[in-house]
Motif scaffolding. Structure first.
Motif, PDB file in Angstrom:
ATOM      1  N   UNK A  53      34.760  34.622  37.889  1.00  0.00           N
ATOM      2  CA  UNK A  53      35.122  33.680  38.969  1.00  0.00           C
ATOM      3  C   UNK A  53      35.737  34.525  40.006  1.00  0.00           C
ATOM      4  N   UNK A  54      35.908  35.701  39.973  1.00  0.00           N
ATOM      5  CA  UNK A  54      36.777  36.575  40.967  1.00  0.00           C
ATOM      6  C   UNK A  54      38.027  36.212  41.293  1.00  0.00           C
ATOM      7  N   UNK A  55      38.662  35.711  40.286  1.00  0.00           N
ATOM      8  CA  UNK A  55      40.212  35.358  40.394  1.00  0.00           C
ATOM      9  C   UNK A  55      40.896  35.477  39.034  1.00  0.00           C
ATOM     10  N   UNK A  56      42.320  35.567  38.985  1.00  0.00           N
ATOM     11  CA  UNK A  56      42.770  35.659  37.713  1.00  0.00           C
ATOM     12  C   UNK A  56      42.424  34.237  37.038  1.00  0.00           C
ATOM     13  N   UNK A  57      42.181  34.546  35.730  1.00  0.00           N
ATOM     14  CA  UNK A  57      41.807  33.127  34.974  1.00  0.00           C
ATOM     15  C   UNK A  57      42.700  32.955  33.583  1.00  0.00           C
ATOM     16  N   UNK A  58      42.996  31.821  33.034  1.00  0.00           N
ATOM     17  CA  UNK A  58      43.750  31.459  32.107  1.00  0.00           C
ATOM     18  C   UNK A  58      43.476  32.204  30.643  1.00  0.00           C
ATOM     19  N   UNK A  59      44.351  32.522  29.869  1.00  0.00           N
ATOM     20  CA  UNK A  59      43.884  32.889  28.520  1.00  0.00           C
ATOM     21  C   UNK A  59      42.973  32.140  27.864  1.00  0.00           C
ATOM     22  N   UNK A  60      42.063  33.026  27.207  1.00  0.00           N
ATOM     23  CA  UNK A  60      40.662  32.412  26.551  1.00  0.00           C
ATOM     24  C   UNK A  60      39.774  31.731  27.384  1.00  0.00           C
ATOM     25  N   UNK A  61      39.865  31.924  28.908  1.00  0.00           N
ATOM     26  CA  UNK A  61      38.689  31.522  29.597  1.00  0.00           C
ATOM     27  C   UNK A  61      37.414  32.078  29.510  1.00  0.00           C
ATOM     28  N   UNK A  62      37.157  33.099  28.709  1.00  0.00           N
ATOM     29  CA  UNK A  62      36.093  33.920  28.559  1.00  0.00           C
ATOM     30  C   UNK A  62      35.749  33.981  27.109  1.00  0.00           C
ATOM     31  N   UNK A  63      35.368  33.166  26.310  1.00  0.00           N
ATOM     32  CA  UNK A  63      35.006  33.303  24.872  1.00  0.00           C
ATOM     33  C   UNK A  63      34.169  34.287  24.633  1.00  0.00           C
ATOM     34  N   UNK A  64      33.337  34.654  25.354  1.00  0.00           N
ATOM     35  CA  UNK A  64      32.169  35.763  25.178  1.00  0.00           C
ATOM     36  C   UNK A  64      32.985  37.209  25.378  1.00  0.00           C
ATOM     37  N   UNK A  65      34.067  37.133  25.516  1.00  0.00           N
ATOM     38  CA  UNK A  65      34.928  38.390  25.837  1.00  0.00           C
ATOM     39  C   UNK A  65      36.019  38.707  24.806  1.00  0.00           C
ATOM     40  N   UNK A  66      35.325  38.503  23.458  1.00  0.00           N
ATOM     41  CA  UNK A  66      36.372  38.643  22.314  1.00  0.00           C
ATOM     42  C   UNK A  66      35.890  40.047  21.929  1.00  0.00           C
ATOM     43  N   UNK A  67      37.066  40.672  21.238  1.00  0.00           N
ATOM     44  CA  UNK A  67      36.980  41.990  20.530  1.00  0.00           C
ATOM     45  C   UNK A  67      36.524  41.548  19.054  1.00  0.00           C
ATOM     46  N   UNK A  68      36.511  42.760  18.393  1.00  0.00           N
ATOM     47  CA  UNK A  68      36.098  42.694  16.969  1.00  0.00           C
ATOM     48  C   UNK A  68      36.800  41.834  16.103  1.00  0.00           C
ATOM     49  N   UNK A  69      38.269  41.796  16.545  1.00  0.00           N
ATOM     50  CA  UNK A  69      39.301  41.084  15.688  1.00  0.00           C
ATOM     51  C   UNK A  69      39.235  39.609  16.407  1.00  0.00           C
ATOM     52  N   UNK A  70      38.630  39.145  17.182  1.00  0.00           N
ATOM     53  CA  UNK A  70      38.594  37.739  17.628  1.00  0.00           C
ATOM     54  C   UNK A  70      39.708  37.704  18.966  1.00  0.00           C
ATOM     55  N   UNK A  71      40.346  38.737  19.363  1.00  0.00           N
ATOM     56  CA  UNK A  71      41.239  38.680  20.532  1.00  0.00           C
ATOM     57  C   UNK A  71      40.313  38.471  21.476  1.00  0.00           C
TER      58      UNK A  71
END
Length: 153
Positions: A53-71
């Motif tokens: 969205x090209x603006x700050x987003x709230x936490x967990x706004x991008x579920x496909x941006x998870x690290x290997x431990x689910x963060x």
């Protein structure tokens, strides 16, 4: 938000800012991935100048941006404060296991890139030093809640 304000909020919740080593481990995992989801750049997995969205987003706004431990959201949206002082040359002489950062400094570590960053700046190994008293809308943080063991009381 300033580094002090971020740390104070984490302390208020019973947590703390992550160390740089903790942040990087959550993003890179054991396989040293370049981005939290793997080694191939995908602009639609995170919020950067190339996608999102090209603006700050709230936490967990991008579920496909998870690290290997689910963060979630370890790439893009806002740079994240870490507890460590910054030294550009620190890793040339640091311990290999859980480095704790330099004992003193003038800037604090910030990781993860932000919504105006190109792909290079949101790689898991990218780091920068920021003056800790500088409030900036492109800075954010996350709190670590250490495990608490039952005392039996």
């Amino acid at each position: 938000i300033t580094w002090d304000d971020a740390g104070a909020f984490c302390a208020w919740t019973g947590g703390r800012l992550p160390t740089e080593a903790e942040w990087e481990r959550a993003a890179r995992g054991d396989d040293s991935r370049q981005y939290p989801w793997g080694n191939n750049w995908d602009p639609w997995r995170c919020n950067t100048r190339d996608g999102g969205p090209h603006a700050p987003t709230p936490a967990a706004a991008n579920p496909d941006c998870a690290g290997p431990y689910g963060v979630l959201d370890l790439a893009g949206s806002v740079w994240e404060w870490c507890s460590d002082w910054y030294d550009a040359a620190y890793y040339a002489s640091s311990p290999l296991d859980n480095p704790s950062g330099p004992e003193i400094g003038t800037t604090r570590v910030s990781r993860g890139g932000e919504w105006m960053s190109p792909s290079f700046w949101v790689r898991t190994a990218t780091r920068q030093g920021i003056e800790p008293r500088w409030p900036n809308p492109m800075r954010g943080f996350r709190c670590v809640q250490d495990d608490r063991k039952e005392t039996g009381k």
